[in-house]
Design an enzyme around this catalytic site. Sequence first.
Site, short mmCIF file in Angstrom:
data_model
loop_
_atom_site.label_atom_id
_atom_site.label_comp_id
_atom_site.label_asym_id
_atom_site.label_seq_id
_atom_site.Cartn_x
_atom_site.Cartn_y
_atom_site.Cartn_z
N HIS A 289 7.63 -30.53 11.28
CA HIS A 289 7.05 -29.23 10.91
C HIS A 289 6.00 -29.40 9.80
CE1 HIS A 289 9.95 -27.47 13.52
NE2 HIS A 289 10.95 -28.04 12.85
N THR B 221 2.80 -0.98 8.60
CA THR B 221 3.30 -1.80 9.70
C THR B 221 3.56 -3.25 9.30
OG1 THR B 221 1.04 -2.36 10.29
CG2 THR B 221 2.03 -0.46 11.43
N HIS C 194 10.25 -23.61 9.57
CA HIS C 194 9.23 -24.26 10.40
C HIS C 194 7.81 -24.09 9.86
CE1 HIS C 194 11.76 -24.52 14.36
NE2 HIS C 194 12.40 -25.00 13.30
N CYS D 243 2.94 -3.09 3.95
CA CYS D 243 2.12 -1.92 4.26
C CYS D 243 2.88 -1.12 5.31
CB CYS D 243 0.71 -2.30 4.69
SG CYS D 243 0.56 -3.15 6.29
N ASP E 243 0.86 -1.18 0.00
CA ASP E 243 0.00 0.00 0.00
C ASP E 243 0.90 1.24 0.00
OD1 ASP E 243 0.79 0.52 2.62
OD2 ASP E 243 -1.20 0.38 3.49
#
Length: 147
Positions: A134, A68, A99, A66, A8
């Site tokens: 995993h 954050t 993992h 974005c 964004d």
Amino acid sequence: MKITIGSDHGAVELKEEVKKVLAEFEGVEVKDVGTFGTASVDYPDIAEKVCADVVSGAADRGIVLCGTGLGISIAANKIHGIRCALCNDVYSARMSREHNNANVLAMGGRVTGFGPAGEIVRTWMTTDFAGGRHARRVDKIMALENK
Ligand code: RB5
């Protein structure tokens, strides 16, 4: 390897930086789905575009950005088939591949500087899934989509 990337308006500069890092890798093809300017856009729309390529197989993996990394990673993880990892450090980037077999990487343009982001991308690009126990856990994650 084919990578689809999108951000964004909060991470357009980081997206350009990540593309420079991806250019270091031979055989990596990058598709940029935007955004390309400072005008405000909604990060779920970008997550949807990037993840559509990953789910369809048009891309092997995706990178979503974005301000954050939070909103776009939450949106990406709503899409069936996506395992999106928000990584603010190299250790998390390595573990998200080893993992969790993350097929989408998220970062925040207002959180992670260009230097650390570059190392996160290099690590994420070069770390393989460890499989074994995993794989069982990742299978259980994916089974949650059908509950
Ligand atoms: C946009 O201002 C901002 O909310 C977005 O980039 C992101 O940080 C959301 O999680």
